[in-house]
Design a protein around this motif. Structure first.
Motif, mmCIF file in Angstrom:
data_model
loop_
_atom_site.group_PDB
_atom_site.id
_atom_site.type_symbol
_atom_site.label_atom_id
_atom_site.label_comp_id
_atom_site.label_asym_id
_atom_site.label_seq_id
_atom_site.Cartn_x
_atom_site.Cartn_y
_atom_site.Cartn_z
ATOM 1 N N GLN A 12 4.454 -3.414 5.920
ATOM 2 C CA GLN A 12 4.955 -3.013 4.604
ATOM 3 C C GLN A 12 3.839 -3.144 3.546
ATOM 4 O OE1 GLN A 12 7.802 -1.890 3.533
ATOM 5 N NE2 GLN A 12 8.031 -2.500 1.404
ATOM 6 N N GLU A 13 3.055 -4.205 3.655
ATOM 7 C CA GLU A 13 1.998 -4.446 2.678
ATOM 8 C C GLU A 13 0.977 -3.314 2.717
ATOM 9 O OE1 GLU A 13 -0.028 -8.208 3.021
ATOM 10 O OE2 GLU A 13 -0.972 -7.916 1.062
ATOM 11 N N GLY A 14 0.619 -2.906 3.966
ATOM 12 C CA GLY A 14 -0.334 -1.820 4.112
ATOM 13 C C GLY A 14 0.237 -0.537 3.552
ATOM 14 N N ARG A 15 1.505 -0.309 3.848
ATOM 15 C CA ARG A 15 2.209 0.890 3.420
ATOM 16 C C ARG A 15 2.181 1.003 1.888
ATOM 17 N NH1 ARG A 15 7.648 3.280 4.492
ATOM 18 N NH2 ARG A 15 7.750 2.397 6.544
ATOM 19 N N ILE A 16 2.348 -0.110 1.206
ATOM 20 C CA ILE A 16 2.353 -0.118 -0.253
ATOM 21 C C ILE A 16 0.921 0.050 -0.781
ATOM 22 C CG2 ILE A 16 2.799 -1.589 -2.288
ATOM 23 C CD1 ILE A 16 5.425 -1.059 -1.175
ATOM 24 N N LEU A 17 0.038 -0.778 -0.230
ATOM 25 C CA LEU A 17 -1.327 -0.811 -0.760
ATOM 26 C C LEU A 17 -2.057 0.517 -0.599
ATOM 27 C CD1 LEU A 17 -2.900 -4.237 0.182
ATOM 28 C CD2 LEU A 17 -2.593 -3.256 -2.082
ATOM 29 N N LYS A 18 -1.673 1.236 0.468
ATOM 30 C CA LYS A 18 -2.326 2.497 0.815
ATOM 31 C C LYS A 18 -2.440 3.436 -0.386
ATOM 32 C CE LYS A 18 -2.756 4.031 4.627
ATOM 33 N NZ LYS A 18 -1.937 5.035 5.278
ATOM 34 N N GLN A 19 -1.427 3.384 -1.240
ATOM 35 C CA GLN A 19 -1.366 4.365 -2.317
ATOM 36 C C GLN A 19 -2.170 3.983 -3.537
ATOM 37 O OE1 GLN A 19 3.000 5.353 -2.777
ATOM 38 N NE2 GLN A 19 2.933 3.341 -1.804
#
Ligand code: ADP
Length: 862
Positions: free
Chosen positions: A644-651
């Motif tokens: 989830q953290e990666g998913r958020i940070l990606k943007q």
């Protein structure tokens, strides 16, 4: 033979008296018993009477119309009342007759005993007196005899000595004569006395004593008659089998015999005669699924990722309960055949009628139970059929995601080059919550559907000829390589193999019909390979393993999964008949999806919630990075949370937000690769540099975090865990916000799954109390973060535990300013801690305030 002849002896006399005493005691005992019995009978009669009146409280009205059982019951109760009356009468009679008679008998017998004893004593005394007199007389006789002898001897002596005359001789003669007279008189008296004694003794023995005893016997025998009568009265008045009682019983019996099952409900059924019940129809209310976009269909089970396991479990549960049911049924059927004999054999004393009744009842009960079991079985089999049909429909397809939204509304790993304004995208997300891509695609005219972007490819050696289908008519994108099995690649080397990429990401990547990729998933600890295809929605097919260890879907099997997928692609055949899904375009890994082997872990620099954090190096660029790893042993759910953290940070791309480089999901352990922020956590940094940090530096840290938070606010991202421990310090002490594990991309986020692991002292009251999170909650946390910065790593609400701190905040308490905090900065903290979120500034405003402050500070102090 009787008292007179047998009971003359002294012992017999004593025994006779003792016997009479015993009889008197017996009468006393009987009196007491009868007294108690009378009382008991009266109580019993009263109790029976109340039982009867209780039993007669029967429903009035017509509910029991025509019931013979009821009228029999009434009779029974009335007869119980009659019985009670009879018992009462008997007890009265018992009291008046038997008890009184016993009293009289007692008195009489006592009197007679006394008289007998007195009489016996009297005649005995008489006899004794006479005997004593005889003894006395005999002694007197002897005395006078001695005197006589003495006087005669004296007289003879004087006479011989003195001759014929003389005064002395006269005197002696006189005395001699007197003694002689006395002796003779006594002799006569003795003779008479003996005569009397002999007579009396004879009378005593033969007349007086026997007479007394005879009289006594006759009296006692008369008493016995009376006594017998009393016992008879007692018996008569205690007899519950007497005619009167029998009459009561007979009346009951007659009523009972009149009970006939056939007649019992005759009047009742006649009175309440109605038509047979109308069938009730259970229909699915279609309005319930009106706005479900076809996802939930009336009367059809929904098989998706949220329900498939439940359905499988339900199926197992139903199958085992139907088996249980069948076993019960067969036992019951067998018992039905054997039961008759066992009943008859078992109860030899039971009357035939009762046996028959019990038998037929038994048979009826078994029939009823069998019917019930049959109904239950039918019900369960219908449900089983329904579930089986639904699961069969699925075939080798993985259950579709229940929330399989359009790829456009996935807040996910969007390449920054394709990223649209995230704000507008998120607004779109909210509107597309119920979006069903399948429906949308099918609603579009074919011409308007986006052309397929796959190139035509020559058939591979294993590929069967392509069929003319939807793909042929599609425009293919240029430049795509055909899939070929000729190279020696393994599945993991294929660009379209995405490892353990979460399904949500997969769904985002597959945008057009025919787009496909292969991934892995773990279900019930078993690793499964899944072919995910976009085909009027997203379909996920689990690769099936044959007994020989080959792989297949519905068609032919292959020794490797790679060959299977290439065949599926090249053949142009649908993966399953039901889905019709055809593979047009393999979707390669995004640049974010790094290969695990591309990353070399160097040294451990921290420990996170999900696993260790390492300093690492990227093989291709030699760039030194930070890598968060996720423990292999964690459950699937946690791994999703980790990503989830990666998913958020990606943007996000902002100097004050830690940057994501990629994720490694090709194999375990899954990892998040980020820019390395060398100063480590802000909290540790502040604590280490307590003395060396000056106000301007602290202010700058507040400004950095405000900048990062302003950026997140603009992206509708709520961090939810803003704190010094979750910020990192980079070169030139730049602060970067990190740890997005709890973050959500929503304007408002309501927590419904409990408040576990909530950083209480950093969290705003409305989030703690109602689970309601907005950016204004982050503002509250920002106030605490500023306090941490100015206290140089101090512990908020020191000395208070979480609940105490919560309580104090709710009652209006706010932390005092750390030493040397500029007033304006403390005022800002207080504004961030306004109880009502709407009274807090937003990050835009905060940034402006901190920036002004920082500039003023810098120009004054630096
Ligand atoms: P988690 O979110 O799993 O709790 P954190 O983000 O708190 O993990 O990371 C744990 C620790 O690892 C941090 O306190 C920090 O010391 C270190 N760390 C994390 N990310 C980085 C990074 N990008 N650069 C340097 N160190 C980091």
């Amino acid at each position: 033979m009787g008292f007179s002849t047998n009971l003359q002896g002294k012992i017999a006399h004593e025994a006779l008296l003792t016997r009479q005493d015993a009889e008197l005691r017996l009468i006393e005992g009987m009196k007491r018993c009868i007294h108690v019995k009378v009382k008991c009978d009266r109580d019993y009669a009263a109790a029976l009477s109340s039982v009867a009146s209780q039993g007669l409280k029967i429903d009035k009205g017509d509910d029991l119309v025509g019931s013979i059982v009821c009228s029999t019951w009434k009779t029974m109760m009335e007869e119980i009342e009659n019985t009670a009356k009879l018992i009462k009468q008997n007890s009265d009679a018992l009291e008046t007759k038997a008890l009184d008679a016993l009293n009289a008998l007692y008195v009489e017998k006592r009197k007679i005993r006394k008289a007998y004893q007195e009489e016996h004593t009297r005649i005995l005394q008489q006899f004794n007196q006479l005997s004593e007199e005889v003894v006395r007389k005999k002694a007197e006789y002897q005395k006078y005899l001695e005197q006589y002898k003495l006087m005669r001897a004296k007289f003879e002596e004087i006479y011989i000595k003195g001759g014929r005359g003389g005064r002395k001789l006269d005197e002696v003669r006189d005395k001699y004569q007197k003694a002689c007279r006395k002796l003779h008189l006594t002799h006569n008296e003795y003779v008479l006395l003996l005569c009397e004694a002999v007579e009396f003794e004879k009378d005593f023995r033969t007349v007086l004593l026997p007479g007394l005893l005879e009289y006594q016997q006759s009296l006692q025998e008369t008493f016995i008659l009376t006594w017998k009568q009393i016992l008879q009265d007692i018996a008569t008045n205690s007899d519950s089998t007497s005619d009167k009682f029998r009459e009561c019983y007979n009346r009951i019996q007659l009523n009972i015999e009149s009970i006939k099952p056939i007649d019992e409900y005759k009047d009742f059924t006649e009175k309440y005669k109605t038509n047979p019940a109308e069938p009730v129809k259970f229909t699915f209310d279609e309005s319930l699924v009106d706005d479900q976009g076809g996802k939930l269909l009336p009367n059809q089970l929904t098989v998706d990722n949220l329900t498939v396991e439940w359905l499988r479990n339900k199926l197992t549960e139903l199958e085992s309960s139907i088996k249980e049911n069948q076993e019960k049924r067969s036992t019951l059927t067998n018992n039905g055949h054997n039961g008759d004999n066992s009943l008859i054999n078992g109860k030899t004393t039971t009357t035939n009628d009762t046996i028959n009744n019990r038998l037929s009842l038994c048979i009826e009960t078994s029939k009823k139970e069998l019917n019930e079991l049959k109904c239950q079985e039918r019900k369960i089999s219908k449900q089983i059929e329904l579930i089986k049909a639904a699961l069969n429909e699925l075939g080798c397809e993985e259950a579709p995601s229940a929330c399989d939204l359009s790829i456009d509304n996935q807040p996910a790993f969007i390449d920054s080059s394709t990223e649209e304004g995230a704000g507008s995208q998120n607004t779109l997300n909210k509107h597309l919550v119920n979006f069903d891509p399948h429906r949308l695609v099918s609603m579009l005219p074919r011409a308007l559907r986006k052309p397929f972007r796959r190139r035509s490819v020559p058939s591979s050696p294993v590929a069967p000829p392509r069929t003319k289908n939807r793909r042929e008519s599609a425009t293919r994108s240029e430049g795509a390589d055909p899939l070929s099995v000729t190279t020696n690649k393994s599945l993991v080397d294929e660009e379209w193999f995405h490892g353990v990429l979460p399904r949500e990401e997969v769904v985002r990547l597959l945008r057009e019909d025919g787009d496909f990729l292969v991934r892995e998933t773990t279900r019930n600890d078993e690793c499964q390979t899944v072919l995910s295809v976009c085909w009027g929605g997203h379909k996920h097919f689990i690769v099936q393993t044959t007994l020989e260890g080959h792989y297949r879907f519905e068609g032919p099997s292959f020794p490797t999964i790679r060959e299977l997928i290439i065949y599926q692609y090249n053949s142009g055949l649908p993966v399953t008949q039901r889905s019709g899904a055809i593979l047009y375009k393999p979707i390669p890994r995004e640049r974010w999806e790094l290969n695990n082997d591309d990353v070399i872990l160097l040294d451990k620099i921290g420990r996170g919630n999900f696993g260790d954090v390492y300093r690492a190096q990227l093989k291709n660029s030699n760039e030194v990075v930070a890598v968060k790893t996720c423990r292999v042993t964690l459950p699937e759910e946690h791994k999703k949370k980790f990503l989830q953290e990666g998913r958020i940070l990606k943007q996000y791309d902002h100097p004050n937000i830690v940057k994501l480089i990629g994720i490694c999901v090709q194999k375990q352990p899954i990892m998040i690769v980020m820019e390395l922020v060398p100063g480590g956590s802000l909290l540790t940094f502040l604590r280490k540099k307590v003395t060396s940090l000056v106000e301007a530096q602290l202010m700058k840290m507040c400004l950095d975090t405000a900048a990062g938070m302003r950026y997140l606010e603009s992206k509708n991202c709520i961090h939810r865990d803003l704190a010094a421990r979750n910020c990192l310090v980079g070169y030139s002490n730049i602060v970067k916000i990190s740890d997005f594990g709890m973050s959500r991309e929503e304007e408002e986020y309501i927590v419904s799954d409990g408040m576990k692991q909530i950083p209480i002292k950093w969290t705003a009251p409305e989030a703690l109390n109602f689970g309601k999170y907005t950016s204004l909650c982050d503002v509250w946390s920002y106030g605490i973060l500023c306090w941490e910065i100015f206290s140089r790593g101090g512990t908020p609400y020191v000395g208070m535990n979480n609940s105490k701190a919560r309580e104090k905040i709710d009652s209006g308490y706010r932390m005092p300013a750390p030493e040397n905090t500029p007033d304006e900065m403390y005022r800002l903290m207080l504004r961030c801690w306004e109880y009502k979120p709407e009274n807090r500034p937003n990050f835009e405003q905060i940034y402006t305030v901190v920036e002004t402050l920082f500039n003023a500070y810098r120009s004054t102090f630096c």
